[in-house]
Motif scaffolding. Structure first.
Motif, PDB file in Angstrom:
ATOM      1  N   THR A  81      42.963  40.777  34.314  1.00  0.00           N
ATOM      2  CA  THR A  81      41.938  40.732  35.351  1.00  0.00           C
ATOM      3  C   THR A  81      42.451  41.408  36.623  1.00  0.00           C
ATOM      4  OG1 THR A  81      40.390  39.257  36.500  1.00  0.00           O
ATOM      5  CG2 THR A  81      42.648  38.460  36.210  1.00  0.00           C
ATOM      6  N   ALA A  82      41.698  41.240  37.724  1.00  0.00           N
ATOM      7  CA  ALA A  82      42.087  41.830  39.010  1.00  0.00           C
ATOM      8  C   ALA A  82      41.317  41.114  40.117  1.00  0.00           C
ATOM      9  CB  ALA A  82      41.788  43.325  39.038  1.00  0.00           C
ATOM     10  N   THR A  83      41.803  41.245  41.335  1.00  0.00           N
ATOM     11  CA  THR A  83      41.073  40.706  42.483  1.00  0.00           C
ATOM     12  C   THR A  83      39.872  41.607  42.786  1.00  0.00           C
ATOM     13  OG1 THR A  83      42.317  41.962  44.127  1.00  0.00           O
ATOM     14  CG2 THR A  83      43.246  39.849  43.438  1.00  0.00           C
ATOM     15  N   ASP A  84      38.999  41.120  43.638  1.00  0.00           N
ATOM     16  CA  ASP A  84      37.846  41.928  44.036  1.00  0.00           C
ATOM     17  C   ASP A  84      38.271  43.225  44.721  1.00  0.00           C
ATOM     18  OD1 ASP A  84      36.123  40.052  43.008  1.00  0.00           O
ATOM     19  OD2 ASP A  84      35.748  39.064  44.938  1.00  0.00           O
ATOM     20  N   ALA A  99      45.642  44.403  40.469  1.00  0.00           N
ATOM     21  CA  ALA A  99      45.633  44.085  39.046  1.00  0.00           C
ATOM     22  C   ALA A  99      46.548  42.920  38.703  1.00  0.00           C
ATOM     23  CB  ALA A  99      46.042  45.315  38.244  1.00  0.00           C
ATOM     24  N   GLU A 100      46.084  42.125  37.762  1.00  0.00           N
ATOM     25  CA  GLU A 100      46.918  41.025  37.261  1.00  0.00           C
ATOM     26  C   GLU A 100      48.253  41.551  36.740  1.00  0.00           C
ATOM     27  OE1 GLU A 100      46.928  37.558  33.761  1.00  0.00           O
ATOM     28  OE2 GLU A 100      45.239  38.950  33.934  1.00  0.00           O
ATOM     29  N   ALA A 101      48.221  42.701  36.065  1.00  0.00           N
ATOM     30  CA  ALA A 101      49.453  43.255  35.508  1.00  0.00           C
ATOM     31  C   ALA A 101      50.456  43.609  36.593  1.00  0.00           C
ATOM     32  CB  ALA A 101      49.142  44.491  34.663  1.00  0.00           C
ATOM     33  N   SER A 102      49.974  44.049  37.755  1.00  0.00           N
ATOM     34  CA  SER A 102      50.886  44.336  38.870  1.00  0.00           C
ATOM     35  C   SER A 102      51.452  43.041  39.438  1.00  0.00           C
ATOM     36  CB  SER A 102      50.141  45.107  39.973  1.00  0.00           C
ATOM     37  OG  SER A 102      49.680  46.353  39.492  1.00  0.00           O
ATOM     38  N   PHE A 103      50.605  42.030  39.539  1.00  0.00           N
ATOM     39  CA  PHE A 103      51.044  40.734  40.037  1.00  0.00           C
ATOM     40  C   PHE A 103      52.118  40.133  39.129  1.00  0.00           C
ATOM     41  CE2 PHE A 103      50.649  36.147  39.470  1.00  0.00           C
ATOM     42  CZ  PHE A 103      50.960  35.688  40.749  1.00  0.00           C
ATOM     43  N   MET A 141      42.427  34.968  40.326  1.00  0.00           N
ATOM     44  CA  MET A 141      42.288  36.212  41.065  1.00  0.00           C
ATOM     45  C   MET A 141      40.855  36.485  41.514  1.00  0.00           C
ATOM     46  SD  MET A 141      44.961  38.867  39.281  1.00  0.00           S
ATOM     47  CE  MET A 141      45.686  39.435  40.822  1.00  0.00           C
ATOM     48  N   ARG A 142      39.886  35.808  40.920  1.00  0.00           N
ATOM     49  CA  ARG A 142      38.488  36.046  41.260  1.00  0.00           C
ATOM     50  C   ARG A 142      37.983  35.119  42.353  1.00  0.00           C
ATOM     51  NH1 ARG A 142      37.569  40.845  39.842  1.00  0.00           N
ATOM     52  NH2 ARG A 142      35.330  40.412  39.888  1.00  0.00           N
ATOM     53  N   ASP A 143      38.827  34.225  42.818  1.00  0.00           N
ATOM     54  CA  ASP A 143      38.461  33.372  43.949  1.00  0.00           C
ATOM     55  C   ASP A 143      39.106  33.933  45.212  1.00  0.00           C
ATOM     56  OD1 ASP A 143      37.511  30.588  45.062  1.00  0.00           O
ATOM     57  OD2 ASP A 143      39.595  30.845  45.732  1.00  0.00           O
ATOM     58  N   ALA A 171      42.979  34.537  45.746  1.00  0.00           N
ATOM     59  CA  ALA A 171      43.355  35.953  45.771  1.00  0.00           C
ATOM     60  C   ALA A 171      44.167  36.285  47.011  1.00  0.00           C
ATOM     61  CB  ALA A 171      42.108  36.822  45.708  1.00  0.00           C
ATOM     62  N   ALA A 172      43.866  35.629  48.123  1.00  0.00           N
ATOM     63  CA  ALA A 172      44.620  35.879  49.355  1.00  0.00           C
ATOM     64  C   ALA A 172      46.078  35.482  49.190  1.00  0.00           C
ATOM     65  CB  ALA A 172      43.992  35.112  50.515  1.00  0.00           C
ATOM     66  N   GLN A 173      46.339  34.444  48.402  1.00  0.00           N
ATOM     67  CA  GLN A 173      47.720  34.050  48.125  1.00  0.00           C
ATOM     68  C   GLN A 173      48.373  35.017  47.154  1.00  0.00           C
ATOM     69  OE1 GLN A 173      47.227  30.022  46.640  1.00  0.00           O
ATOM     70  NE2 GLN A 173      47.626  29.168  48.666  1.00  0.00           N
ATOM     71  N   LEU A 174      47.684  35.314  46.078  1.00  0.00           N
ATOM     72  CA  LEU A 174      48.263  36.147  45.022  1.00  0.00           C
ATOM     73  C   LEU A 174      48.616  37.550  45.507  1.00  0.00           C
ATOM     74  CD1 LEU A 174      45.804  35.087  42.176  1.00  0.00           C
ATOM     75  CD2 LEU A 174      48.156  34.311  42.460  1.00  0.00           C
ATOM     76  N   THR A 175      47.896  38.028  46.517  1.00  0.00           N
ATOM     77  CA  THR A 175      48.163  39.378  47.035  1.00  0.00           C
ATOM     78  C   THR A 175      49.178  39.380  48.173  1.00  0.00           C
ATOM     79  OG1 THR A 175      46.230  39.184  48.504  1.00  0.00           O
ATOM     80  CG2 THR A 175      45.897  40.279  46.385  1.00  0.00           C
ATOM     81  N   ASP A 176      49.675  38.205  48.543  1.00  0.00           N
ATOM     82  CA  ASP A 176      50.641  38.094  49.636  1.00  0.00           C
ATOM     83  C   ASP A 176      52.067  38.077  49.077  1.00  0.00           C
ATOM     84  OD1 ASP A 176      51.230  37.356  52.567  1.00  0.00           O
ATOM     85  OD2 ASP A 176      52.280  35.796  51.436  1.00  0.00           O
ATOM     86  N   ALA A 177      52.885  39.018  49.539  1.00  0.00           N
ATOM     87  CA  ALA A 177      54.249  39.134  49.010  1.00  0.00           C
ATOM     88  C   ALA A 177      55.078  37.885  49.289  1.00  0.00           C
ATOM     89  CB  ALA A 177      54.934  40.366  49.596  1.00  0.00           C
ATOM     90  N   GLY A 178      54.882  37.276  50.456  1.00  0.00           N
ATOM     91  CA  GLY A 178      55.622  36.065  50.773  1.00  0.00           C
ATOM     92  C   GLY A 178      55.278  34.931  49.832  1.00  0.00           C
ATOM     93  N   TRP A 179      54.007  34.813  49.488  1.00  0.00           N
ATOM     94  CA  TRP A 179      53.604  33.765  48.541  1.00  0.00           C
ATOM     95  C   TRP A 179      54.151  34.062  47.149  1.00  0.00           C
ATOM     96  CZ3 TRP A 179      51.140  33.002  43.946  1.00  0.00           C
ATOM     97  CH2 TRP A 179      50.761  31.691  43.647  1.00  0.00           C
ATOM     98  N   ARG A 180      54.155  35.331  46.750  1.00  0.00           N
ATOM     99  CA  ARG A 180      54.696  35.673  45.435  1.00  0.00           C
ATOM    100  C   ARG A 180      56.176  35.327  45.339  1.00  0.00           C
ATOM    101  NH1 ARG A 180      51.523  40.323  46.281  1.00  0.00           N
ATOM    102  NH2 ARG A 180      53.344  41.686  46.488  1.00  0.00           N
TER     103      ARG A 180
END
Length: 305
Positions: free
Chosen positions: A124-127, A131-135, A273-275, A279-288
């Motif tokens: 999947t992917a964020t809006d 991409a999920e694969a990148s995450f 990723m669709r919420d 998504a704001a967390q998943l795309t944040d490097a610090g959270w990752r």
């Protein structure tokens, strides 16, 4: 010429005594100065001896490394840096950034024991298109660094170095051949808006065809429970509000990566990723980075207790 021999005997004696007394005072002052500089340590005292470094390394509280106790926690609260020495961890970053370019190959059906499924999917992917694969690949690499720092040997099923896949049966096979002490497949979900939180997927009991999870369901549950606890604590994320009844745990029998595993293994869906909020967390490097640390701590607890 006068040489003192002409002085009366009493005056000569008094002069001699004064000279001797002065010599004694001077010698005494010199001895005190020598003592205060550490001179009672023998020849060479007051200077480092060749053995000083070895003595300090052996635990001298005043020497280099003072305050360090073998086995004690370090400044970050972690334990000994080699506590996973001899352990093998397999991390499986879900999907592959290039899967979309190889639709025919990833659509190929493979045997997962109780069914046949696609070799792999695009994920999947964020809006916004993250991409999920990148995450999954980013989190896996971060976790690999942390686990290696603890002494573990870490194997990735793919490191962005394959044109697609690997297929789900191959992913399980990589962990099996590595004789992994623990294996984890890293994912992010693609559910509807409002569905939030993480969940850990445990292997169900499957004994069909090439699948036999009888020996791994127990240890995999223990791995999954500890992982969920640590992931929640480190990331501050809540357990899924749409899967697992608030436990953060789910059990499935339709995933080839679990069905075909012969080593303790679980999946983690780190968020949806669709919420927008997830998504704001998943795309944040610090959270990752927090996610990677939660994963590392969960695996470490499993392997050391």
């Amino acid at each position: 010429m006068s040489n003192g021999s002409s002085l009366p005997p009493r005056r000569r004696l008094r002069g001699t005594l004064l000279v001797v007394l002065a010599a004694v005072v001077v010698a005494g002052l010199g001895w005190l100065a020598w003592r205060s500089s550490g001179g009672d340590g023998g020849p060479g005292a007051g200077r480092p001896s060749p053995g000083d470094g070895a003595r300090h390394d052996a635990g001298d509280p005043t020497g280099p490394g003072a305050g360090h106790t073998p086995g004690a926690k370090d400044s970050t609260g972690h334990g000994p840096r080699d506590r996973l020495k001899g352990k093998v961890v397999v991390l499986d970053p879900g999907h592959n950034p290039h899967n979309a370019e190889h639709g025919r190959e990833i659509a190929r059906q493979v045997d997962i024991g109780n069914a046949h499924k696609e070799c792999d999917t695009t994920g999947t992917a964020t809006d916004d298109g993250y991409a999920e694969a990148s995450f999954t690949l980013d989190v896996a690499r971060r976790a690999r660094t942390l686990l290696r720092a603890e002494g573990a040997k870490v194997v990735l099923t793919q490191d962005g170095d394959r044109p697609y896949g690997p297929c789900v049966d191959q992913r399980a096979g990589i962990g099996n051949r590595a004789h992994a002490d623990a294996a984890l497949s890293i994912h992010a979900d693609g559910s509807g808006t409002g569905n939030r939180g993480f969940h850990v997927i445990l292997p169900a009991r499957v004994t069909d065809g090439p699948a036999d999870t009888a020996a791994i369901t127990g240890p995999s549950r223990r791995l999954g429970e500890g992982l969920a606890e640590r992931f929640r604590a480190v990331t501050g994320s809540s357990a899924s509000n749409y899967i697992g009844g608030g436990t953060g745990l789910d059990k499935r029998a339709d995933l080839g990566g679990l069905n075909l595993s012969t080593v303790p293994k679980v999946f983690i869906e780190c968020g949806n990723m669709r919420d927008p909020k997830d998504a704001a967390q998943l795309t944040d490097a610090g959270w990752r980075q927090k996610a990677a640390r939660g994963i590392t701590e969960g695996i470490t607890d499993f392997l050391t207790h």
